[in-house]
Design an enzyme around this catalytic site. Sequence first.
Site, PDB file in Angstrom:
ATOM      1  N   HIS A 123       0.854  -1.180   0.000  1.00 46.08           N
ATOM      2  CA  HIS A 123       0.000   0.000   0.000  1.00 46.08           C
ATOM      3  C   HIS A 123       0.893   1.234   0.000  1.00 46.08           C
ATOM      4  O   HIS A 123       2.043   1.191   0.459  1.00 46.08           O
ATOM      5  CB  HIS A 123      -0.893   0.025   1.244  1.00 46.08           C
ATOM      6  CG  HIS A 123      -2.036  -0.936   1.191  1.00 46.08           C
ATOM      7  ND1 HIS A 123      -2.897  -1.013   0.125  1.00 46.08           N
ATOM      8  CD2 HIS A 123      -2.467  -1.864   2.104  1.00 46.08           C
ATOM      9  CE1 HIS A 123      -3.820  -1.938   0.366  1.00 46.08           C
ATOM     10  NE2 HIS A 123      -3.575  -2.477   1.554  1.00 46.08           N
ATOM     11  N   CYS A 165      -0.279   2.807  -4.346  1.00 44.30           N
ATOM     12  CA  CYS A 165      -0.961   4.073  -4.604  1.00 44.30           C
ATOM     13  C   CYS A 165      -0.056   5.241  -4.228  1.00 44.30           C
ATOM     14  O   CYS A 165       0.854   5.108  -3.406  1.00 44.30           O
ATOM     15  CB  CYS A 165      -2.251   4.160  -3.792  1.00 44.30           C
ATOM     16  SG  CYS A 165      -3.634   3.247  -4.493  1.00 44.30           S
TER      17      CYS A 165
END
Length: 454
Positions: free
Chosen positions: A237, A280
């Site tokens: 992430h 991301c």
Amino acid sequence: MAEEAWKEGIRKNFSSIIKEVANPDDLVEYFHHTITPPLLNDDQVAKIQAVNATKKTKTRSLINTLMYGDETVLSELVKGLRATKNENVAKLLEPYEEKLTQQRTKKLHLPPKVWPPSTKELDEMHEANIEQCDVADVSKSGYTEHAEVYTMTAKRRGLAVIINNKIFGPFGKANRSERTGTDLDRNKLSRVLSQLHFTVRIYNNVTSADMLKIAEESSTWQHHEESDCFVFVVLSHGCTSGIYGTDGNVVHVDNIVKNFNNENCPKLTGKPKIFLFQACRSSSEINNELNESGNVRPDCMETSEGSEASCQDNDDDDDDDDVSKAFENLPNDTDRIQADSGVDGGPNKQIKKSSHIASDFLFAYATPEGYRSYRNEKRGSWFIQAIVWVLKYNANKAHLQDLMTEVNRYVSTQNVQVSEIRTTLHKRLYFFPGVFNNPPEENDYIDEPETVKQ
């Protein structure tokens, strides 16, 4: 690799061309006025048509001038020789023109019409072995020793580190967010890197502190000196300021990369260092209009309310300006230049002439800063799928920056995500799969990926 191959026939037959061309003025006229666009401009023609120039001198000057062109020159030269009734000279170059045509028609392995590919196509790609170079052709081309190409023929190409974060939290308001599908990325990428002759080390579910420790330890790997390259991959992430560890803390990319610059890792100086980040880089809203219904997830952390978790840089080292800091105590040099920042420490800031501290890097991000990247839970992320695809099928044909342009094209097909490439490479990087300076012996390098941390 055809950029220089077209010159081979001209070089080998240079003396015969100079001797046998009947009238170089006819060729000059052909290249200056007959064809469109012309291969010669007015200044070049004036130089070739110098006063008192002999036939051989004119021909030599003409051929040397044409050699500054691109690979289309060979075909145009053959046509020009035929058009000016120099058929015998044209026949000398015909075999090389035919070979070049064959190289041009050997196209890259194109993706399916629909991208991402089907699960079946991805499985077939994963099971296939990487396509090898034709060793004889590579050797003949001279590209493995070309000044504008990175050396990539060591038995052990280098170390490839893969950090694969799948299970997170819980911490703060963030959910225990599992990155389903990331193991597919890890397995496919580790396989293709092994087939490119890298020693692959895999670290699963790594905290932020351990991520920094792995980077530091990897920079001191005992085989960097005899290796040609280095690869560092993070599957996790992410957010605007960096990459999440499994403990919910964020590691700034600079604090990973600085371990491998030319000051901190001198054994990798002049060697390409490749960093791939699947994560991301945004807190923007999730796009709900994706073609892969139900299985696509963004690679960012979400709170229990469904919004993105706060993104704070929790590195112990808060100094992100590593490049500027590295120039503070450089030894004196004869050249004095000033940085265009206005805060470079004075007008007489002195810069070292050797390799720049940040040279020879390539950074590939799944998405530009400010945007999200996506991962299919049953197939893996779009970005890593594309990288594995182009490496598996095209690493034997194209250099890395062209390959990464293909990755950008594949990833952007959905019009939802586009990857980003940043580079300080100053040579072409061909992987040359199957080509070695000395044939490897058994146990020369680790052929299968090594999982260091489960």
